[in-house]
Design a protein around this motif. Structure first.
Motif, PDB file in Angstrom:
ATOM      1  N   SER A  33       0.772  -1.411   0.091  1.00  0.00           N
ATOM      2  CA  SER A  33       0.056  -0.071  -0.030  1.00  0.00           C
ATOM      3  C   SER A  33       0.930   1.282  -0.182  1.00  0.00           C
ATOM      4  CB  SER A  33      -0.774  -0.083   1.246  1.00  0.00           C
ATOM      5  OG  SER A  33      -1.877  -0.828   1.303  1.00  0.00           O
ATOM      6  N   ARG A  34       0.284   2.377  -0.414  1.00  0.00           N
ATOM      7  CA  ARG A  34       1.200   3.484  -0.577  1.00  0.00           C
ATOM      8  C   ARG A  34       1.325   4.042   0.681  1.00  0.00           C
ATOM      9  NH1 ARG A  34       4.333   2.043  -3.327  1.00  0.00           N
ATOM     10  NH2 ARG A  34       3.915   1.591  -5.401  1.00  0.00           N
ATOM     11  N   GLU A  35       2.406   4.760   0.764  1.00  0.00           N
ATOM     12  CA  GLU A  35       2.804   5.498   2.098  1.00  0.00           C
ATOM     13  C   GLU A  35       2.059   7.023   2.184  1.00  0.00           C
ATOM     14  OE1 GLU A  35       6.961   5.827   1.249  1.00  0.00           O
ATOM     15  OE2 GLU A  35       6.796   7.936   0.298  1.00  0.00           O
ATOM     16  N   LEU A  56      -8.323   8.095 -12.446  1.00  0.00           N
ATOM     17  CA  LEU A  56      -8.139   6.608 -12.857  1.00  0.00           C
ATOM     18  C   LEU A  56      -6.806   6.200 -11.878  1.00  0.00           C
ATOM     19  CD1 LEU A  56      -7.974   4.332 -14.606  1.00  0.00           C
ATOM     20  CD2 LEU A  56      -6.432   5.244 -16.130  1.00  0.00           C
ATOM     21  N   GLU A  57      -7.096   5.204 -11.284  1.00  0.00           N
ATOM     22  CA  GLU A  57      -5.798   4.556 -10.404  1.00  0.00           C
ATOM     23  C   GLU A  57      -5.348   3.197 -11.277  1.00  0.00           C
ATOM     24  OE1 GLU A  57      -4.840   3.637  -6.165  1.00  0.00           O
ATOM     25  OE2 GLU A  57      -6.573   2.763  -6.839  1.00  0.00           O
ATOM     26  N   LEU A  58      -4.320   3.021 -11.388  1.00  0.00           N
ATOM     27  CA  LEU A  58      -3.863   1.863 -12.082  1.00  0.00           C
ATOM     28  C   LEU A  58      -3.230   0.969 -11.062  1.00  0.00           C
ATOM     29  CD1 LEU A  58      -2.061   2.982 -15.380  1.00  0.00           C
ATOM     30  CD2 LEU A  58      -4.614   2.298 -14.905  1.00  0.00           C
ATOM     31  N   GLY A  59      -3.684  -0.024 -10.459  1.00  0.00           N
ATOM     32  CA  GLY A  59      -3.371  -0.885  -9.356  1.00  0.00           C
ATOM     33  C   GLY A  59      -3.906  -0.393  -8.099  1.00  0.00           C
ATOM     34  N   THR A  60      -5.195  -1.092  -7.741  1.00  0.00           N
ATOM     35  CA  THR A  60      -6.089  -0.871  -6.713  1.00  0.00           C
ATOM     36  C   THR A  60      -5.425  -1.283  -5.363  1.00  0.00           C
ATOM     37  OG1 THR A  60      -7.859  -1.353  -8.032  1.00  0.00           O
ATOM     38  CG2 THR A  60      -8.290  -1.027  -5.940  1.00  0.00           C
ATOM     39  N   VAL A  64      -5.757   1.463  -0.437  1.00  0.00           N
ATOM     40  CA  VAL A  64      -5.384   2.520   0.262  1.00  0.00           C
ATOM     41  C   VAL A  64      -5.498   3.853  -0.723  1.00  0.00           C
ATOM     42  CG1 VAL A  64      -3.386   3.527   1.415  1.00  0.00           C
ATOM     43  CG2 VAL A  64      -4.101   1.316   1.973  1.00  0.00           C
ATOM     44  N   GLY A  65      -5.130   3.846  -1.962  1.00  0.00           N
ATOM     45  CA  GLY A  65      -5.069   4.961  -2.702  1.00  0.00           C
ATOM     46  C   GLY A  65      -6.435   5.401  -3.158  1.00  0.00           C
ATOM     47  N   LEU A  66      -7.116   4.515  -3.284  1.00  0.00           N
ATOM     48  CA  LEU A  66      -8.889   4.726  -3.273  1.00  0.00           C
ATOM     49  C   LEU A  66      -9.058   5.459  -2.213  1.00  0.00           C
ATOM     50  CD1 LEU A  66     -10.574   1.941  -5.099  1.00  0.00           C
ATOM     51  CD2 LEU A  66      -9.962   4.437  -6.056  1.00  0.00           C
ATOM     52  N   VAL A  84      -8.137   0.155 -11.621  1.00  0.00           N
ATOM     53  CA  VAL A  84      -7.737  -1.185 -12.511  1.00  0.00           C
ATOM     54  C   VAL A  84      -7.147  -1.901 -11.488  1.00  0.00           C
ATOM     55  CG1 VAL A  84      -7.330  -1.956 -14.517  1.00  0.00           C
ATOM     56  CG2 VAL A  84      -8.465   0.130 -14.583  1.00  0.00           C
ATOM     57  N   GLU A  85      -7.361  -3.271 -11.224  1.00  0.00           N
ATOM     58  CA  GLU A  85      -6.536  -3.958 -10.774  1.00  0.00           C
ATOM     59  C   GLU A  85      -6.599  -5.445 -11.218  1.00  0.00           C
ATOM     60  OE1 GLU A  85      -4.544  -4.134  -7.748  1.00  0.00           O
ATOM     61  OE2 GLU A  85      -4.265  -6.057  -8.531  1.00  0.00           O
ATOM     62  N   PHE A  86      -5.561  -6.038 -11.302  1.00  0.00           N
ATOM     63  CA  PHE A  86      -5.360  -7.228 -12.072  1.00  0.00           C
ATOM     64  C   PHE A  86      -5.760  -8.816 -10.931  1.00  0.00           C
ATOM     65  CE2 PHE A  86      -2.289 -10.835 -13.714  1.00  0.00           C
ATOM     66  CZ  PHE A  86      -2.746 -10.766 -15.011  1.00  0.00           C
ATOM     67  N   ASP A  87      -5.502  -8.502  -9.830  1.00  0.00           N
ATOM     68  CA  ASP A  87      -5.884  -9.690  -8.975  1.00  0.00           C
ATOM     69  C   ASP A  87      -7.240  -9.441  -8.654  1.00  0.00           C
ATOM     70  OD1 ASP A  87      -6.187 -10.805  -6.407  1.00  0.00           O
ATOM     71  OD2 ASP A  87      -3.850 -10.787  -6.179  1.00  0.00           O
ATOM     72  N   GLY A 108      -8.660  -6.306 -14.300  1.00  0.00           N
ATOM     73  CA  GLY A 108      -7.856  -6.658 -15.658  1.00  0.00           C
ATOM     74  C   GLY A 108      -6.693  -6.162 -15.705  1.00  0.00           C
ATOM     75  N   ASP A 109      -5.941  -6.534 -16.882  1.00  0.00           N
ATOM     76  CA  ASP A 109      -4.614  -5.982 -17.118  1.00  0.00           C
ATOM     77  C   ASP A 109      -4.632  -4.271 -17.605  1.00  0.00           C
ATOM     78  OD1 ASP A 109      -2.182  -5.036 -18.198  1.00  0.00           O
ATOM     79  OD2 ASP A 109      -1.754  -7.055 -19.083  1.00  0.00           O
ATOM     80  N   ALA A 110      -4.056  -3.583 -16.740  1.00  0.00           N
ATOM     81  CA  ALA A 110      -4.240  -1.996 -16.842  1.00  0.00           C
ATOM     82  C   ALA A 110      -3.837  -1.507 -18.378  1.00  0.00           C
ATOM     83  CB  ALA A 110      -3.327  -1.320 -15.828  1.00  0.00           C
ATOM     84  N   GLU A 111      -2.606  -2.281 -18.929  1.00  0.00           N
ATOM     85  CA  GLU A 111      -2.197  -1.828 -20.030  1.00  0.00           C
ATOM     86  C   GLU A 111      -3.301  -2.181 -21.313  1.00  0.00           C
ATOM     87  OE1 GLU A 111       1.923  -2.923 -20.350  1.00  0.00           O
ATOM     88  OE2 GLU A 111       2.017  -2.362 -22.412  1.00  0.00           O
ATOM     89  N   ALA A 125      -0.662   6.396 -11.547  1.00  0.00           N
ATOM     90  CA  ALA A 125      -0.111   4.997 -12.105  1.00  0.00           C
ATOM     91  C   ALA A 125       0.787   4.223 -11.051  1.00  0.00           C
ATOM     92  CB  ALA A 125       0.880   5.601 -13.296  1.00  0.00           C
ATOM     93  N   ASP A 126      -0.016   3.372 -10.759  1.00  0.00           N
ATOM     94  CA  ASP A 126       0.663   2.606  -9.323  1.00  0.00           C
ATOM     95  C   ASP A 126       0.783   1.195  -9.674  1.00  0.00           C
ATOM     96  OD1 ASP A 126       1.860   2.650  -6.952  1.00  0.00           O
ATOM     97  OD2 ASP A 126       0.036   2.286  -6.090  1.00  0.00           O
ATOM     98  N   ALA A 127       0.768   0.679 -11.077  1.00  0.00           N
ATOM     99  CA  ALA A 127       0.813  -0.905 -11.373  1.00  0.00           C
ATOM    100  C   ALA A 127       2.010  -0.706 -12.346  1.00  0.00           C
ATOM    101  CB  ALA A 127      -0.377  -1.297 -11.846  1.00  0.00           C
TER     102      ALA A 127
HETATM  103  C1  LIG Z   1       1.827  -0.825  -5.555  1.00  0.00           C
HETATM  104  S1  LIG Z   1       0.344  -1.800  -5.551  1.00  0.00           S
HETATM  105  C2  LIG Z   1      -0.980  -0.808  -5.686  1.00  0.00           C
HETATM  106  C3  LIG Z   1      -1.176   0.047  -4.473  1.00  0.00           C
HETATM  107  C4  LIG Z   1      -2.416   1.010  -4.412  1.00  0.00           C
HETATM  108  N1  LIG Z   1      -2.345   1.888  -5.591  1.00  0.00           N
HETATM  109  C5  LIG Z   1      -2.308   1.908  -3.111  1.00  0.00           C
HETATM  110  O1  LIG Z   1      -2.286   3.034  -3.279  1.00  0.00           O
HETATM  111  O2  LIG Z   1      -2.022   1.229  -1.988  1.00  0.00           O
HETATM  112  C6  LIG Z   1       0.303  -2.400  -7.231  1.00  0.00           C
HETATM  113  C7  LIG Z   1      -0.911  -3.173  -7.599  1.00  0.00           C
HETATM  114  O3  LIG Z   1      -0.886  -3.335  -9.101  1.00  0.00           O
HETATM  115  C8  LIG Z   1      -1.505  -4.647  -9.427  1.00  0.00           C
HETATM  116  N2  LIG Z   1      -1.327  -4.957 -10.499  1.00  0.00           N
HETATM  117  C9  LIG Z   1       0.026  -5.735 -11.207  1.00  0.00           C
HETATM  118  N3  LIG Z   1      -0.052  -5.874 -12.467  1.00  0.00           N
HETATM  119  C10 LIG Z   1      -0.960  -5.157 -13.003  1.00  0.00           C
HETATM  120  C11 LIG Z   1      -1.550  -5.045 -14.290  1.00  0.00           C
HETATM  121  N4  LIG Z   1      -1.138  -5.528 -15.174  1.00  0.00           N
HETATM  122  N5  LIG Z   1      -2.977  -4.235 -14.200  1.00  0.00           N
HETATM  123  C12 LIG Z   1      -3.564  -3.947 -13.067  1.00  0.00           C
HETATM  124  N6  LIG Z   1      -2.950  -4.105 -11.895  1.00  0.00           N
HETATM  125  C13 LIG Z   1      -1.737  -4.769 -11.640  1.00  0.00           C
HETATM  126  C14 LIG Z   1      -0.856  -5.411  -8.144  1.00  0.00           C
HETATM  127  O4  LIG Z   1      -1.712  -6.818  -8.262  1.00  0.00           O
HETATM  128  C15 LIG Z   1      -0.911  -4.407  -7.237  1.00  0.00           C
HETATM  129  O5  LIG Z   1      -2.042  -4.771  -6.329  1.00  0.00           O
END
Ligand SMILES: C[S@@+](CC[C@H](N)C(=O)[O-])C[C@H]1O[C@@H](n2cnc3c(N)ncnc32)[C@H](O)[C@@H]1O
Length: 197
Positions: A33-35, A56-60, A64-66, A84-87, A108-111, A125-127
């Motif tokens: 999670s983000r600091e 938009l947040e990439l990587g949920t 915490v970011g949300l 958007v979150e892959f997991d 899904g895959d953010a890209e 952009a956090d993924a």
């Molecule tokens: C650093 S963490 C995100 C933390 C979050 N944004 C926060 O503020 O706490 C990165 C996240 O990106 C996700 N991730 C990895 N590859 C991804 C992809 N291709 N598309 C979307 N999310 C992805 C990971 O599962 C992980 O949850």
């Protein structure tokens, strides 16, 4: 009048919604999670999003970011927020805790998803996708005057030459981009804020 979203104190010194998100991260065993420094900047930038704007947040992660975005918006429901979150399991955990009006977590895959999401006034952009790879897609998703926030940009954090090279490539792409006005902030994990001209 203060609402639950606005409350910013307590034992941890964090807004209540952020503390709740950190608890969720702990309960699902998510350690990325983000600091707070990045989070506070994200909240500040969210507060500046225009009426009817889009975030938009990439990587949920665990949300915490949300939570920082929610805090920054202070109960506004005119802003659309997509994360958007892959997991799938992480996305489900965040959705289960209840999302504010206008917030949406997509799996899904953010890209792969980026090109179909439209443009945004603020992007965190956090993924790996959309940052380490496919950064051009993220830049293309910025609306006019849209703001891009990227962290983990301090090369000193990385020991592997490959990783340092990648960070350097990202920094140069953002600082040398003619369509962006960019500032590097040597604080926290190393932040970059870029605004689309
Ligand atoms: C650093 S963490 C995100 C933390 C979050 N944004 C926060 O503020 O706490 C990165 C996240 O990106 C996700 N991730 C990895 N590859 C991804 C992809 N291709 N598309 C979307 N999310 C992805 C990971 O599962 C992980 O949850």
């Amino acid at each position: 009048m203060d609402t639950d979203v606005d409350r910013d104190a307590g034992a941890t010194g964090l807004p209540a919604v952020v503390t709740a998100a950190h608890r969720r991260a702990e309960s699902v065993g998510f350690g990325y999670s983000r600091e707070p420094l990045t989070g506070r900047l994200l909240a500040t930038l969210s507060a500046a999003v225009r009426p009817g704007g889009r975030v938009l947040e990439l990587g949920t992660g665990a949300g915490v970011g949300l939570a920082w975005i929610e805090y920054g918006l202070g109960g506004r429901s005119d802003v659309q927020v997509i994360s958007v979150e892959f997991d799938e399991a992480l996305a489900a955990a965040v959705r289960r805790s209840g999302l504010p009006p206008g917030f949406d977590v997509r799996v899904g895959d953010a890209e792969k998803l980026l090109a179909g999401l439209g443009t945004f006034d603020l992007i965190f952009a956090d993924a790996p996708a959309g940052k380490w790879t496919g950064l051009h897609l993220t830049i293309a998703a910025l609306a006019a005057a849209g703001v891009l926030l990227v962290d983990d940009m301090d090369p000193g954090r990385y020991t592997e030459p490959d990783h340092r090279d990648t960070v350097d490539r990202i920094r140069r792409t953002l600082t040398e981009h003619h369509g962006l006005v960019t500032t590097e902030l040597s604080v926290g994990s190393g932040l970059i804020v870029a605004v689309a001209r």
